[in-house]
Design a protein around this motif. Structure first.
Motif, PDB file in Angstrom:
ATOM      1  N   UNK A 119       0.862  -1.179   0.000  1.00 34.29           N
ATOM      2  CA  UNK A 119       0.000   0.000   0.000  1.00 34.29           C
ATOM      3  C   UNK A 119       0.900   1.231   0.000  1.00 34.29           C
ATOM      4  N   UNK A 120       0.384   2.340  -0.466  1.00 29.95           N
ATOM      5  CA  UNK A 120       1.246   3.525  -0.513  1.00 29.95           C
ATOM      6  C   UNK A 120       1.584   3.980   0.915  1.00 29.95           C
ATOM      7  N   UNK A 121       0.703   3.688   1.876  1.00 31.15           N
ATOM      8  CA  UNK A 121       1.012   4.016   3.268  1.00 31.15           C
ATOM      9  C   UNK A 121       2.252   3.266   3.735  1.00 31.15           C
ATOM     10  N   UNK A 152      -2.333  14.619  -1.618  1.00 36.74           N
ATOM     11  CA  UNK A 152      -3.204  13.437  -1.575  1.00 36.74           C
ATOM     12  C   UNK A 152      -3.958  13.453  -0.247  1.00 36.74           C
ATOM     13  N   UNK A 153      -4.854  12.470  -0.053  1.00 30.28           N
ATOM     14  CA  UNK A 153      -5.644  12.452   1.172  1.00 30.28           C
ATOM     15  C   UNK A 153      -5.168  11.323   2.094  1.00 30.28           C
ATOM     16  N   UNK A 154      -5.294  11.492   3.429  1.00 29.21           N
ATOM     17  CA  UNK A 154      -4.829  10.468   4.364  1.00 29.21           C
ATOM     18  C   UNK A 154      -5.407   9.083   4.070  1.00 29.21           C
ATOM     19  N   UNK A 155      -6.674   9.031   3.629  1.00 29.10           N
ATOM     20  CA  UNK A 155      -7.256   7.704   3.379  1.00 29.10           C
ATOM     21  C   UNK A 155      -6.626   6.990   2.176  1.00 29.10           C
ATOM     22  N   UNK A 167       0.301  10.799 -12.320  1.00 29.63           N
ATOM     23  CA  UNK A 167       0.641  11.990 -11.552  1.00 29.63           C
ATOM     24  C   UNK A 167       0.531  11.742 -10.055  1.00 29.63           C
ATOM     25  N   UNK A 168      -0.513  11.003  -9.652  1.00 26.08           N
ATOM     26  CA  UNK A 168      -0.678  10.694  -8.227  1.00 26.08           C
ATOM     27  C   UNK A 168       0.440   9.791  -7.730  1.00 26.08           C
ATOM     28  N   UNK A 169       0.861   8.848  -8.586  1.00 26.69           N
ATOM     29  CA  UNK A 169       1.962   7.964  -8.198  1.00 26.69           C
ATOM     30  C   UNK A 169       3.239   8.774  -7.978  1.00 26.69           C
ATOM     31  N   UNK A 170       3.458   9.772  -8.856  1.00 34.95           N
ATOM     32  CA  UNK A 170       4.672  10.571  -8.669  1.00 34.95           C
ATOM     33  C   UNK A 170       4.567  11.350  -7.361  1.00 34.95           C
ATOM     34  N   UNK A 171       3.359  11.727  -6.955  1.00 34.94           N
ATOM     35  CA  UNK A 171       3.183  12.383  -5.653  1.00 34.94           C
ATOM     36  C   UNK A 171       3.558  11.435  -4.515  1.00 34.94           C
ATOM     37  N   UNK A 172       3.170  10.169  -4.645  1.00 35.75           N
ATOM     38  CA  UNK A 172       3.526   9.176  -3.618  1.00 35.75           C
ATOM     39  C   UNK A 172       5.051   9.046  -3.525  1.00 35.75           C
ATOM     40  N   UNK A 173       5.690   8.970  -4.686  1.00 33.31           N
ATOM     41  CA  UNK A 173       7.148   8.859  -4.719  1.00 33.31           C
ATOM     42  C   UNK A 173       7.793  10.065  -4.032  1.00 33.31           C
ATOM     43  N   UNK A 174       7.245  11.245  -4.285  1.00 33.54           N
ATOM     44  CA  UNK A 174       7.790  12.459  -3.666  1.00 33.54           C
ATOM     45  C   UNK A 174       7.567  12.421  -2.152  1.00 33.54           C
ATOM     46  N   UNK A 175       6.393  11.955  -1.719  1.00 32.34           N
ATOM     47  CA  UNK A 175       6.113  11.862  -0.278  1.00 32.34           C
ATOM     48  C   UNK A 175       7.117  10.943   0.406  1.00 32.34           C
ATOM     49  N   UNK A 176       7.403   9.804  -0.220  1.00 34.76           N
ATOM     50  CA  UNK A 176       8.367   8.875   0.363  1.00 34.76           C
ATOM     51  C   UNK A 176       9.755   9.511   0.433  1.00 34.76           C
TER      52      UNK A 176
END
Lengths: 331, 331
Positions: A119-121, A152-155, A167-176
């Motif tokens: 999961x992205x979390x 993105x949202x916490x859920x 685009x959302x996946x790249x946001x996940x990568x940036x968050x990590x």
């Protein structure tokens, strides 16, 4: 993480001195010695806190090899790389582990950077667990904050990468990448694989995150339009060496190296009037192999200004009146 | 549009279905000899499917459910597979994004180019090779005799794309479909290939259908542009009109999201919120509704036709008169 981190005396998050990375040449297959590929050939670069430096060049110019050397994924044959004062070259595995908290990397294709079965979390939380920064409820909260920081949202933490758009996946990568609050983020073509309308969203996010956290970016890109938008300083690389470096305004107002001019004239402007009126400066031929770099100035085989001295003597990066530094006998 | 006066190729109300969704929905455009028509859009907009339909190369899951594709007086869409084989390569041909993936790695490039000629002309191998050698000269490959005997892995990406263009053009087709022909190439090589395509159009009168997502490439080479969104044409216009006076919110926002020469650095770029809808999310109205700042109830419930705005400029938007508001959003 027993030792406290040393801080740089100069305040630079990155200091590179005379770094060279070569491949092959000895102990090849059957003990034969192959050609030496000189991917990076003696470069110096400093990046200040909160600064964005663009590294520009064609495929095979050594920009990815240099990025890898900075994070310690590739050992240079000589030179020094310091991240916030700590030496990467020759560091032990444990030292390297500590240093890597300070420098993170994101790549072109977010789909390839995420584990499809996590999961992205879990993906974003992993560096925090590995470093013992947070666990349990605190970890969950930290992940939620990071998700919000990248829009993105916490859920979303419970979802898998395939449930997100590019685009959302790249946001996940940036968050990590930001989870451990690094000083330097190396962005290797971070928007090249994204659709145009999404590209602007990610660029805006990178700018906003920098304003909030003061993180520095080394922005590897071939897209001069994007570079012009996001960077403070630009470095142009050709066959393992820097041929021009200047602050953004100087660079775009007054490019000096013939290779820089060729790159600029090659990027099509998204305006037919500007584009069709543009003075063209099209290079003939292609990038020579880094295993057989031309003598003197490596660019002389494709350069319209080349004279006899260019094939004989390699020009050094020298400062010009407007602060730019250029390696050319004729510029 | 000047293409309408004497079209060579006309796509008329083409509709393609995948799994019950119209992934290409009622697409019409024409191309005149020696002109470049660009189909622009993001992933999933149907631009590639449209081009595959023109060559009878639709994947098995996709079916053409309506529309004609006229090459002068022949309806290509009605051809049998056998008839299509005769037309492909001779009347129309296609080049793809990744030249190294399109070439046979185990066959010399000379034999691949010659094969394309021999399929359509009953000539000897030697004659076909001579024709291939001339073709290499035309596409600007130095030392053609030596190149003919080389394999694709021995050539660079730009060189391979020139080989693909040679194969596509050796039989003198009247229409060339170029699907992202420069996306995988470096900018300096992209400039060379675009110049080559312009020269071929001028010298041979070939009509080009160019599929791209890059507004810079469009600005450089296109005569007319069709902007596609979620399977439909949002706007179609001569290139200068489209860039100067976009009449669809999607086009205007797309143009505004590309960083410009005179942008202040690190400011927010215009973005298009959300993502492109998947085919199962297509509503009954305008497919851009969910992301459009101008959207009203009418947009949700009624599909806008392509309104004629004069001078070959048409836009599928209920709110063309409110475009000034978009320019404010985008500024």
């Amino acid at each position: 993480m027993s030792e406290p981190m040393k801080s740089s005396k100069t305040g630079h998050v990155l200091e590179i001195r005379d770094v060279a990375v070569h491949f092959g040449g000895r102990g090849g297959l059957l003990g034969k010695s192959g050609p030496v590929v000189k991917a990076v050939n003696g470069v110096d670069l400093d990046i200040a806190r909160g600064e964005t430096v663009a590294l520009v060049g064609e495929s095979g110019c050594g920009k990815s090899t240099l990025s890898n050397a900075i994070v310690g994924l590739q050992a240079p044959i000589s030179g020094s790389v310091r991240i916030s004062g700590d030496e990467v070259v020759g560091a032990s595995r444990r030292e390297l582990n500590d240093i890597r908290r300070k420098v993170q990397m994101i790549f072109q294709d977010p789909a390839l950077s995420l584990d499809p079965r996590s999961t992205v979390g879990a993906t974003i939380g992993e560096p925090l667990i590995v470093r013992g920064v947070a666990k349990g409820k605190a970890l969950k909260e930290r992940v939620a904050t990071l998700l919000q920081q990248v829009g993105l949202r916490p859920e979303h933490a419970d979802r898998y990468p395939h449930q997100f758009s590019g685009g959302q996946r790249q946001r996940v990568v940036i968050a990590r990448a930001l989870a451990l609050e690094p000083d330097l983020l190396i962005c290797d073509e971070p928007v090249s694989a994204l659709d145009v309308s999404v590209r602007a969203q990610i660029l805006n996010l990178l700018v906003a995150l920098q304003k909030r956290t003061g993180v520095s970016y080394l922005f590897v890109s071939h897209d001069l339009g994007v570079v012009r938008h996001i960077c403070d300083r630009v470095v142009v690389m050709y066959l393992g060496r820097f041929v021009e470096m200047a602050d953004r305004d100087t660079f775009f107002a007054n490019p000096k190296h013939p290779y820089t001019k060729a790159l600029m004239s090659a990027v099509p402007e998204a305006d037919p009037e500007v584009q069709r009126a543009k003075q063209r400066f099209i290079l003939s031929g292609e990038l020579p192999s880094p295993s057989n770099i031309p003598s003197g100035c490596a660019f002389h085989t494709r350069c319209p200004l080349a004279t006899e001295i260019c094939s004989r003597e390699r020009p050094e990066l020298t400062p010009r009146a407007d602060g730019a530094r250029v390696a050319c006998h004729h510029a | 549009m000047d293409a309408a006066a004497n079209p060579l190729l006309s796509v008329d109300r083409l509709t393609i279905d995948i799994g019950g969704a119209n992934v290409v929905d009622d697409i019409s455009f024409t191309v005149a000899p020696g002109k470049v028509m660009a189909l622009v859009g993001e992933s999933g907009c149907g631009k590639s499917l449209t081009s595959y339909a023109m060559l009878g190369l639709l994947p098995p899951a996709a079916t053409r459910t309506a529309g004609r594709i006229m090459l002068e007086n022949t309806d290509l869409a009605a051809l049998s597979e056998r008839q299509f084989r005769k037309a492909r390569g001779k009347d129309m041909s296609i080049i793809f994004q990744e030249p190294s993936a399109s070439l046979d790695p185990l066959t010399t490039v000379g034999s691949q180019i010659a094969e394309a000629y021999r399929v359509h002309h009953g000539v000897s191998k030697a004659d076909a090779y001579e024709k291939a050698r001339q073709m290499l000269v035309d596409v600007g490959i130095p030392d053609p005799t030596r190149r003919l005997d080389q394999y694709p892995f021995e050539l660079s990406g730009g060189m391979c794309q020139r080989i693909m263009i040679s194969i596509a053009l050796i039989c003198g087709p009247r229409v060339l479909v170029a699907d992202e022909p420069t996306t995988a190439l470096d900018v300096t090589i992209q400039a060379q290939i675009l110049d080559l395509m312009k020269k071929l159009v001028a010298d041979r009168g070939t009509a080009i259908v160019l599929i791209t997502h890059d507004m810079g490439v469009v600005a450089d080479i296109a005569d007319d542009v069709a902007v596609m969104y979620a399977g439909r044409i949002a706007e179609i216009a001569p290139v200068h009109d489209l860039f100067r006076q976009p009449k669809h919110p999607y086009t205007a926002l797309l143009l505004a999201s590309v960083p410009k020469l005179d942008d202040a650095p690190k400011t927010d770029l215009a973005t298009i919120e959300g993502t492109v809808p998947t085919p199962n999310e297509f509503g009954v109205g305008c497919r851009f509704t969910e992301r459009c700042p101008l959207a009203t109830e009418k947009c949700r419930t009624e599909q806008p036709p392509l309104f004629d705005c004069g001078a070959g400029h048409r836009s599928a938007c209920w709110h063309i008169d409110r475009m000034a508001e978009i320019r404010e959003v985008a500024a």
